[in-house]
Design a protein around this motif. Structure first.
Motif, PDB file in Angstrom:
ATOM      1  N   PRO A   1      19.666  34.777 -94.032  1.00 48.01           N
ATOM      2  CA  PRO A   1      18.467  35.149 -93.274  1.00 48.01           C
ATOM      3  C   PRO A   1      17.175  35.021 -94.073  1.00 48.01           C
ATOM      4  N   MET A   2      17.255  35.010 -95.411  1.00 46.21           N
ATOM      5  CA  MET A   2      16.058  34.847 -96.228  1.00 46.21           C
ATOM      6  C   MET A   2      15.647  33.387 -96.346  1.00 46.21           C
ATOM      7  N   GLY A   3      16.491  32.458 -95.861  1.00 47.12           N
ATOM      8  CA  GLY A   3      16.221  31.042 -96.019  1.00 47.12           C
ATOM      9  C   GLY A   3      16.839  30.512 -97.299  1.00 47.12           C
ATOM     10  N   ALA A   4      16.476  29.296 -97.674  1.00 47.28           N
ATOM     11  CA  ALA A   4      17.087  28.637 -98.835  1.00 47.28           C
ATOM     12  C   ALA A   4      16.452  29.132-100.137  1.00 47.28           C
ATOM     13  N   VAL A   5      16.647  30.419-100.418  1.00 43.69           N
ATOM     14  CA  VAL A   5      16.076  31.020-101.618  1.00 43.69           C
ATOM     15  C   VAL A   5      16.906  30.657-102.849  1.00 43.69           C
ATOM     16  N   LEU A  29      15.658  37.816 -87.561  1.00 49.47           N
ATOM     17  CA  LEU A  29      16.624  37.046 -86.771  1.00 49.47           C
ATOM     18  C   LEU A  29      16.521  37.424 -85.300  1.00 49.47           C
ATOM     19  N   GLU A  30      16.880  36.483 -84.441  1.00 50.90           N
ATOM     20  CA  GLU A  30      16.945  36.784 -83.009  1.00 50.90           C
ATOM     21  C   GLU A  30      18.153  37.677 -82.728  1.00 50.90           C
ATOM     22  N   TRP A  31      17.967  38.624 -81.821  1.00 54.20           N
ATOM     23  CA  TRP A  31      19.072  39.502 -81.459  1.00 54.20           C
ATOM     24  C   TRP A  31      20.069  38.745 -80.575  1.00 54.20           C
ATOM     25  N   PRO A  32      21.359  38.885 -80.829  1.00 52.49           N
ATOM     26  CA  PRO A  32      22.359  38.228 -79.980  1.00 52.49           C
ATOM     27  C   PRO A  32      22.421  38.877 -78.600  1.00 52.49           C
ATOM     28  N   GLU A  33      23.092  38.205 -77.687  1.00 56.42           N
ATOM     29  CA  GLU A  33      23.162  38.697 -76.313  1.00 56.42           C
ATOM     30  C   GLU A  33      24.303  39.688 -76.095  1.00 56.42           C
ATOM     31  N   ARG A  90      23.479  25.947-104.544  1.00 57.88           N
ATOM     32  CA  ARG A  90      24.467  24.940-104.111  1.00 57.88           C
ATOM     33  C   ARG A  90      24.845  25.118-102.643  1.00 57.88           C
ATOM     34  N   ALA A  91      24.938  26.376-102.190  1.00 57.52           N
ATOM     35  CA  ALA A  91      25.338  26.638-100.808  1.00 57.52           C
ATOM     36  C   ALA A  91      24.438  25.932 -99.805  1.00 57.52           C
ATOM     37  N   TRP A  92      23.121  25.889-100.096  1.00 56.73           N
ATOM     38  CA  TRP A  92      22.173  25.306 -99.135  1.00 56.73           C
ATOM     39  C   TRP A  92      22.305  23.790 -99.051  1.00 56.73           C
ATOM     40  N   SER A  93      22.926  23.168-100.048  1.00 59.86           N
ATOM     41  CA  SER A  93      23.178  21.724 -99.969  1.00 59.86           C
ATOM     42  C   SER A  93      24.417  21.427 -99.136  1.00 59.86           C
ATOM     43  N   ILE A  94      25.212  22.461 -98.865  1.00 66.61           N
ATOM     44  CA  ILE A  94      26.432  22.306 -98.071  1.00 66.61           C
ATOM     45  C   ILE A  94      26.158  22.618 -96.608  1.00 66.61           C
ATOM     46  N   ALA A  95      25.400  23.665 -96.360  1.00 65.85           N
ATOM     47  CA  ALA A  95      25.075  24.056 -94.984  1.00 65.85           C
ATOM     48  C   ALA A  95      23.697  24.704 -94.965  1.00 65.85           C
ATOM     49  N   ALA A  96      22.957  24.454 -93.911  1.00 68.25           N
ATOM     50  CA  ALA A  96      21.621  25.027 -93.767  1.00 68.25           C
ATOM     51  C   ALA A  96      21.725  26.517 -93.475  1.00 68.25           C
ATOM     52  N   PRO A  97      20.757  27.318 -93.928  1.00 73.67           N
ATOM     53  CA  PRO A  97      20.800  28.762 -93.687  1.00 73.67           C
ATOM     54  C   PRO A  97      21.001  29.135 -92.222  1.00 73.67           C
ATOM     55  N   GLU A  98      20.339  28.415 -91.315  1.00 74.98           N
ATOM     56  CA  GLU A  98      20.485  28.763 -89.899  1.00 74.98           C
ATOM     57  C   GLU A  98      21.906  28.520 -89.390  1.00 74.98           C
ATOM     58  N   GLU A  99      22.587  27.502 -89.933  1.00 75.35           N
ATOM     59  CA  GLU A  99      23.985  27.262 -89.570  1.00 75.35           C
ATOM     60  C   GLU A  99      24.873  28.393 -90.080  1.00 75.35           C
ATOM     61  N   ILE A 100      24.553  28.897 -91.252  1.00 75.31           N
ATOM     62  CA  ILE A 100      25.341  29.971 -91.854  1.00 75.31           C
ATOM     63  C   ILE A 100      25.143  31.268 -91.081  1.00 75.31           C
ATOM     64  N   VAL A 101      23.916  31.550 -90.667  1.00 73.41           N
ATOM     65  CA  VAL A 101      23.647  32.735 -89.856  1.00 73.41           C
ATOM     66  C   VAL A 101      24.460  32.686 -88.567  1.00 73.41           C
ATOM     67  N   ALA A 102      24.459  31.531 -87.904  1.00 68.32           N
ATOM     68  CA  ALA A 102      25.209  31.389 -86.652  1.00 68.32           C
ATOM     69  C   ALA A 102      26.703  31.574 -86.881  1.00 68.32           C
ATOM     70  N   ALA A 103      27.214  31.040 -87.982  1.00 74.22           N
ATOM     71  CA  ALA A 103      28.636  31.173 -88.300  1.00 74.22           C
ATOM     72  C   ALA A 103      29.000  32.633 -88.539  1.00 74.22           C
ATOM     73  N   ARG A 104      28.093  33.366 -89.171  1.00 74.36           N
ATOM     74  CA  ARG A 104      28.360  34.778 -89.452  1.00 74.36           C
ATOM     75  C   ARG A 104      28.440  35.589 -88.161  1.00 74.36           C
ATOM     76  N   PHE A 105      27.560  35.297 -87.216  1.00 77.55           N
ATOM     77  CA  PHE A 105      27.637  35.980 -85.926  1.00 77.55           C
ATOM     78  C   PHE A 105      28.930  35.628 -85.194  1.00 77.55           C
ATOM     79  N   ARG A 106      29.340  34.370 -85.246  1.00 70.99           N
ATOM     80  CA  ARG A 106      30.603  33.984 -84.602  1.00 70.99           C
ATOM     81  C   ARG A 106      31.770  34.726 -85.232  1.00 70.99           C
ATOM     82  N   ALA A 107      31.749  34.837 -86.539  1.00 74.27           N
ATOM     83  CA  ALA A 107      32.825  35.532 -87.233  1.00 74.27           C
ATOM     84  C   ALA A 107      32.857  37.012 -86.849  1.00 74.27           C
TER      85      ALA A 107
END
Length: 289
Positions: A49-53, A140-144, A76-93
């Motif tokens: 959520p802080m971005g590619a810090v 972050l946007e609140w989920p539904e 290194r993590a940000w070269s594998i997946a963008a922060p916004e993709e990781i945030v979405a994955a965390r909500f799915r999990a």
């Protein structure tokens, strides 16, 4: 309302958020993005959520993790997946993990519906100034889905208190590693082996911290908290409580008691479902229940 209500709320509401750090669903979701092995999923998932810090920001805001461990995974993590993709994955999990452990009947219950409303109302009183991790998650946007809205609200409340706790430790002159050693000495958190392993500290670093704390009279020769050590920990917790009262003062005593009761029931359900690996926690930890 007395400040210790903030600690009661923390104890009752932490598990429904913290289950994400041990859920196999998180490993699967992050793994599908390529975030596999070591602590990369933890660092990336919580920091995204802080971005590619950089690693320095992650180590500073997480506080009790070895900066060396953070630097191994970030950026290194940000070269594998963008922060916004990781945030979405965390909500799915979080979604799939909560459904598996609590079931749709619980997640669609009146208790969860009321908890969502109460926790979201509490969050509205949390000011972001001086609280970087909370502020990032609050953007972050609140989920539904109601149960995900609850998980997000509890995440915000957890990070709000966590940022205040770091400030209290700083004011007390306690480093991240020293704080971890002191907490482990209470027998209420991770075992020593798990604390070193999960936070990335070496045996030598851990031993050095022990020596520092013994020299300050906070631990005895057996590594047990002294009276001074117990008093210092209580002072830090009391300061943290005082700095974390805004959401609970805003909510009011009656609503707080309702939310605490619901949180305690959800926590019991998660513990019964095996949300927390018992082998990582000391015998006195509530996570073993």
């Amino acid at each position: 309302m007395q400040p210790d209500i903030a600690r009661r709320c923390k104890n009752a509401l932490e598990a429904p958020h913290a289950m994400i750090y041990f859920a196999p669903e998180a490993e699967q979701e992050f793994g599908s993005l390529g975030l596999k092995g070591g602590r990369i999923a933890y660092f990336a998932g919580r920091a995204a959520p802080m971005g590619a810090v950089g690693a320095g920001v992650v180590a500073a805001t997480f506080y009790n993790f070895s900066p060396r461990a953070a630097a191994k995974e970030i950026p290194r993590a940000w070269s594998i997946a963008a922060p916004e993709e990781i945030v979405a994955a965390r909500f799915r999990a979080a979604d799939t993990a909560l459904r598996r452990m609590l079931g749709d009947e619980v997640l669609t219950s009146e208790a969860v519906t009321e908890s969502v409303q109460l926790a979201a109302e509490a969050c509205r009183a949390c000011e972001p100034a001086g609280k970087p991790l909370f502020a990032a998650h609050a953007d972050l946007e609140w989920p539904e889905a109601p149960h995900l809205r609850l998980w997000h609200a509890l995440s915000l409340l957890r990070e709000f208190r966590g940022d205040a706790h770091i400030a209290a430790l700083q004011a007390a002159g306690i480093t991240g590693l020293q704080a971890l050693v002191l907490h482990t000495a209470t027998g209420e958190g991770f075992t020593e082996a798990a604390a070193k392993m999960t936070r990335g500290w070496s045996d030598e670093e851990w031993s050095d911290a022990h020596e520092e704390l013994r020299a300050e009279g906070l631990l005895d020769t057996e590594g047990t908290l002294t009276t001074a050590g117990k008093e210092l920990r209580e002072e830090v917790e009391a300061t943290t409580d005082a700095q974390s009262m805004a959401p609970w003062t805003h909510l009011g005593a009656t609503k707080v008691e309702r939310l605490v009761a619901h949180g305690a029931e959800l926590s019991k359900g998660l513990a019964k479902a095996g949300a927390f690996p018992r082998e990582l926690f000391a015998a006195g930890s509530s996570r073993r229940e």
